[in-house]
Design a protein around this motif. Sequence first.
Motif, short mmCIF file in Angstrom:
data_model
loop_
_atom_site.label_atom_id
_atom_site.label_comp_id
_atom_site.label_asym_id
_atom_site.label_seq_id
_atom_site.Cartn_x
_atom_site.Cartn_y
_atom_site.Cartn_z
N LEU A 172 0.87 -1.18 0.00
CA LEU A 172 0.00 0.00 0.00
C LEU A 172 0.91 1.24 0.00
O LEU A 172 1.65 1.45 0.96
N THR A 173 0.88 1.99 -1.08
CA THR A 173 1.66 3.23 -1.09
C THR A 173 0.68 4.40 -1.03
O THR A 173 -0.19 4.54 -1.90
N VAL A 174 0.84 5.20 0.02
CA VAL A 174 -0.10 6.29 0.24
C VAL A 174 0.61 7.61 -0.06
O VAL A 174 1.71 7.85 0.44
N ARG A 279 6.54 5.95 -7.78
CA ARG A 279 6.56 6.95 -6.71
C ARG A 279 6.99 8.33 -7.23
O ARG A 279 6.33 9.33 -6.98
N GLU A 280 8.06 8.36 -7.99
CA GLU A 280 8.56 9.64 -8.49
C GLU A 280 7.62 10.25 -9.52
O GLU A 280 7.46 11.47 -9.61
N LYS A 281 6.99 9.35 -10.31
CA LYS A 281 6.05 9.82 -11.35
C LYS A 281 4.91 10.62 -10.70
O LYS A 281 4.56 11.72 -11.14
N ILE A 282 4.35 10.05 -9.65
CA ILE A 282 3.21 10.70 -8.98
C ILE A 282 3.67 11.98 -8.27
O ILE A 282 3.04 13.04 -8.36
N ASN A 283 4.80 11.86 -7.60
CA ASN A 283 5.35 13.03 -6.92
C ASN A 283 5.51 14.20 -7.91
O ASN A 283 5.17 15.34 -7.61
N GLN A 294 3.80 13.84 0.86
CA GLN A 294 4.62 12.82 1.54
C GLN A 294 4.15 11.49 1.00
O GLN A 294 2.95 11.33 0.75
N TYR A 295 5.05 10.56 0.83
CA TYR A 295 4.56 9.24 0.44
C TYR A 295 5.30 8.15 1.19
O TYR A 295 6.45 8.31 1.58
#
Length: 308
Positions: A172-174, A279-283, A294-295
Amino acid sequence: MKVTVKVPASIANIGPGFDCMGIAIPLYNEITVEEAVLPGSGIKINLVDYNEEPLDLNVPTDKNNIVYKAIELLYNFIGQSANDLVITIKTGIPVARGLGSSASVIVGGLVAANELLGKPADLDVLISIATEVEGHPDNITPALLGGFVLSSLEEDGSVVYRKLEWPKEWKLTVFIPDFELDTSISRSVLPEMVSLKDAVYNSRRCAMLIDAIRTKDSDLLSKALKDKLHQPYRAKLIAGFEEIIKSIKNTEGVYGCVLSGAGPSILVISDSKSVNDFREKINKIWLDLNITCQYETMSADENGTIVI
Ligand code: HSE
């Protein structure tokens, strides 16, 4: 005497399960309830951060506080009026981010007060009282029980609930953005009525989601994590949400991307290998819109509320 409990955050809805599914995650609030030393001193509510520094949150600190309201209902359940209490809420769950912070403090207050009173209420009663205060059970039940929980608020106010084991390999990545969104606002954009077609679309996916979890079937999970009852209406409140979904749709190992509860946080469910790929794409999508976030990648919290 005083009792402190630790209660996890939770992610409600998980796509199709609007108001009836949720999962606990390892971010925590701690709630302490103690009887006031001086009788007649009324109720005192302290809000502090995890370093015990006072917090200035825009929440009532009198009898209108939801934690106090829940505790008062518990006292009423046993035929008493609430005593003078000191309630301390140590906040580790960001507020108004769709992470079940209100459910967490309601559950925490109730469980702590129930301990203080010698445990007059069983789980079913605690869930029913907490749901009465919160309005829906999908954050309440995982906050209390941990893990993934299905829940149905029945017409008589009782809650039917079942906990399923969340596959440990489904990460789960929030993504928690720097802006708040009140659940009341996020609910106000939902229609009173939906089409039969959309209702059936979600029923099919809820059924798939349950079977995917029981059988650890990630292909089925990918098909299940879609929704037509709340996300399409809420998307306009969360800049970048649709672009984020599109940008990671075909990433190998990503099973789905959904709103966390009522938003604005976003949940990606994936295998552990693909995490760095999205992760970086969404950031970046959010940064381009001047939103910082924050993720964190985590597994479900399986313990729920514990007395510490
Ligand atoms: N099911 C709720 C909603 C969760 O989507 O509004 C937020 O508390």
